[in-house]
Design an enzyme around this catalytic site. Structure first.
Site, PDB file in Angstrom:
ATOM      1  N   ARG A  46       0.816  -1.228   0.000  1.00 37.42           N
ATOM      2  CA  ARG A  46       0.000   0.000   0.000  1.00 37.42           C
ATOM      3  C   ARG A  46       0.846   1.273   0.000  1.00 37.42           C
ATOM      4  O   ARG A  46       0.332   2.350  -0.276  1.00 37.42           O
ATOM      5  CB  ARG A  46      -0.990  -0.009   1.168  1.00 37.42           C
ATOM      6  CG  ARG A  46      -1.973   1.154   1.126  1.00 37.42           C
ATOM      7  CD  ARG A  46      -3.196   0.945   2.013  1.00 37.42           C
ATOM      8  NE  ARG A  46      -2.846   0.533   3.347  1.00 37.42           N
ATOM      9  CZ  ARG A  46      -2.428   1.358   4.310  1.00 37.42           C
ATOM     10  NH1 ARG A  46      -2.315   2.645   4.088  1.00 37.42           N
ATOM     11  NH2 ARG A  46      -2.110   0.900   5.491  1.00 37.42           N
ATOM     12  N   TYR A 100     -15.157   9.299 -20.262  1.00 37.26           N
ATOM     13  CA  TYR A 100     -15.492   7.905 -19.964  1.00 37.26           C
ATOM     14  C   TYR A 100     -16.653   7.857 -18.963  1.00 37.26           C
ATOM     15  O   TYR A 100     -16.682   8.624 -17.995  1.00 37.26           O
ATOM     16  CB  TYR A 100     -14.253   7.231 -19.389  1.00 37.26           C
ATOM     17  CG  TYR A 100     -14.508   5.847 -18.861  1.00 37.26           C
ATOM     18  CD1 TYR A 100     -14.714   4.776 -19.732  1.00 37.26           C
ATOM     19  CD2 TYR A 100     -14.549   5.596 -17.498  1.00 37.26           C
ATOM     20  CE1 TYR A 100     -14.963   3.506 -19.245  1.00 37.26           C
ATOM     21  CE2 TYR A 100     -14.786   4.324 -17.005  1.00 37.26           C
ATOM     22  CZ  TYR A 100     -14.994   3.284 -17.889  1.00 37.26           C
ATOM     23  OH  TYR A 100     -15.237   2.027 -17.395  1.00 37.26           O
ATOM     24  N   ASP A 172      -6.661  11.957 -19.467  1.00 41.10           N
ATOM     25  CA  ASP A 172      -6.833  10.509 -19.542  1.00 41.10           C
ATOM     26  C   ASP A 172      -6.312  10.083 -20.918  1.00 41.10           C
ATOM     27  O   ASP A 172      -6.920  10.395 -21.945  1.00 41.10           O
ATOM     28  CB  ASP A 172      -8.317  10.174 -19.372  1.00 41.10           C
ATOM     29  CG  ASP A 172      -8.587   8.671 -19.343  1.00 41.10           C
ATOM     30  OD1 ASP A 172      -7.785   7.916 -19.922  1.00 41.10           O
ATOM     31  OD2 ASP A 172      -9.616   8.267 -18.763  1.00 41.10           O
ATOM     32  N   LYS A 197      -6.808  -1.471 -20.251  1.00 40.20           N
ATOM     33  CA  LYS A 197      -7.045  -1.397 -21.691  1.00 40.20           C
ATOM     34  C   LYS A 197      -5.749  -1.680 -22.476  1.00 40.20           C
ATOM     35  O   LYS A 197      -5.268  -2.781 -22.413  1.00 40.20           O
ATOM     36  CB  LYS A 197      -7.641  -0.037 -22.049  1.00 40.20           C
ATOM     37  CG  LYS A 197      -8.761   0.418 -21.089  1.00 40.20           C
ATOM     38  CD  LYS A 197      -9.992  -0.464 -21.122  1.00 40.20           C
ATOM     39  CE  LYS A 197     -10.958  -0.237 -19.973  1.00 40.20           C
ATOM     40  NZ  LYS A 197     -11.389   1.142 -19.777  1.00 40.20           N
TER      41      LYS A 197
END
Ligand SMILES: *Cc1c(COP(=O)(O)O)cnc(C)c1O
Length: 382
Positions: A46, A100, A172, A197
């Site tokens: 983390r 998106y 993005d 993607k």
């Protein structure tokens, strides 16, 4: 030292040496617990500081011509962990309206709770983004090419407006991938990807990444440690493997998509095609200027919009699935998938009509894809 080429960096940049067995690839360290003695900060997944995360961040940052990067469990985790590292309640953000669906959803459903103000700009004209800036604006956020309409916005002008007004610019870059577009070269501050993607490319991992300079990445780490949207080591390792073939995959997809777009444009079964590589695209010249390739994504509207769910059923190679960027060709109806949670009224307003299909072109042999589309068209309109 001379900077190595894109493909060489895709394969070798940041790779971990296997000093035990001398294997040719980065070993995977699945550890979640590490010795804390002697290190400035104990390694812990983390904290974004495990060996595989650090090595892959360096590789992706290098491909985006940036200093450093951070990996996340999803694209959305990357986008909003990054954004919330820079904005707080009372701030204002200028967004492009054609984003998106998941990003739009987050803005509509969550921003009010945190008293973050925003403006959605419906135009692609940078002047409108300048006009939307208020006293409390902190950030301009855009997506180009956009999902699912493949709209193009001028990144250099957006970066210049942000600089002039002392704002942070964020893009993005999922649809283009660093093979086709490197926004940092145009002055953009923060670049995010859904690595689910093109970076992942095989439809088998969920991941996200942000790249920027060291100073901003440090700031994002400090906040994101609290948000906890971290990637697993296994996904990290798979993503590293995928990126080694990023350029050859994406270049093949560029080529196939361009041919498919030309084919669809001529087809009497199709109303219109959105692809930045077509001369008919309203921002074709801008795309030529700011992109190195036009990408593997396109969308089109069927002549008879009511067949939007029937048409994909007749396809034999192209799969009707709700994601994109994989080596296999996939097709989806945004109104039913990515934008299903956005009201019909808003969707139509943003140009996402019921008969729109988004096509993620894969690396199959081109003729097989054209034949597949043809046989499905004929079945519907026989
Ligand atoms: C898929 C996608 C996202 C969200 O990414 P996830 O990995 O699904 O969280 C963000 N932006 C674009 C352009 C996308 O296609």
């Amino acid at each position: 030292m001379k900077k190595k080429g894109f493909k060489t960096r895709s394969i070798h940049e940041g790779e971990l040496k296997d000093s035990v067995y001398k294997g040719a690839i980065s070993p995977i360290y699945l550890g979640t617990v590490y010795d804390y003695l002697g290190d400035e900060q104990m390694k812990y997944p983390r904290y974004f500081n495990t060996p595989n995360q650090l090595s892959l961040s360096k590789k992706i940052a290098s491909l985006e011509n940036c200093e450093n990067g951070l990996l996340f469990s999803s694209g959305i985790a990357a986008i909003f962990s990054t954004m919330f590292s820079f904005i707080k309640s009372g701030d204002h953000v200028v967004f492009q309206s054609s984003l998106y669906g998941g990003t739009i959803n987050m803005i509509f459903n969550e921003f009010k709770k945190f008293k973050i103000d925003y403006t959605l700009v419906e135009s692609l004209d940078p002047i409108e983004y300048q006009k939307a800036i208020k006293q409390n604006t902190k950030m301009i956020y855009v997506e180009t090419p956009s999902n699912p309409l493949l709209e193009i916005i001028d990144l250099k002008q957006i970066a210049d407006i942000a600089k002039k007004n002392k704002l942070i610019s964020m893009v993005d870059n999922t649809f283009a991938s660093p093979v086709n577009q490197t926004p940092s070269d145009l002055g953009i501050d923060l670049i995010v990807h859904s690595a689910t993607k093109y970076l992942g490319g095989h439809s088998d991992i969920l991941a996200g990444v942000v790249v920027s300079n060291e100073k901003r990445i440090k700031k994002i780490i400090d906040s994101s440690i609290n948000y906890g949207g971290n990637i697993s080591e296994l996904s990290t390792w798979l993503l590293e493997r995928s990126i080694k073939t990023l350029q050859i995959r994406v270049k093949t997809q560029n080529k196939n998509a361009h041919k498919i777009a030309k084919f669809l444009e001529k087809s009497s079964y199709v109303k219109n095609v959105n692809y930045p590589g077509l001369k008919s695209h309203p921002s074709h010249e801008l795309a030529k200027k700011q992109m190195k390739g036009f990408g593997g994504m396109l969308s089109f509207v069927l002549k008879d919009e009511q067949h939007v769910n029937l048409f994909p059923k007749f396809l034999k190679i192209i799969k009707p699935v709700g994601s994109l960027g994989g080596i296999e060709s996939t097709i989806t109806c945004p109104a039913e998938t990515s934008h299903a949670k956005v009201s019909r009224e808003k969707r139509i307003k943003y140009g996402i009509s019921d008969g729109l299909l988004r096509f993620s072109v894969g690396i199959e042999d081109y003729q097989d894809l054209e034949d597949d589309l043809n046989q499905a068209f004929r079945k519907i309109w026989k």
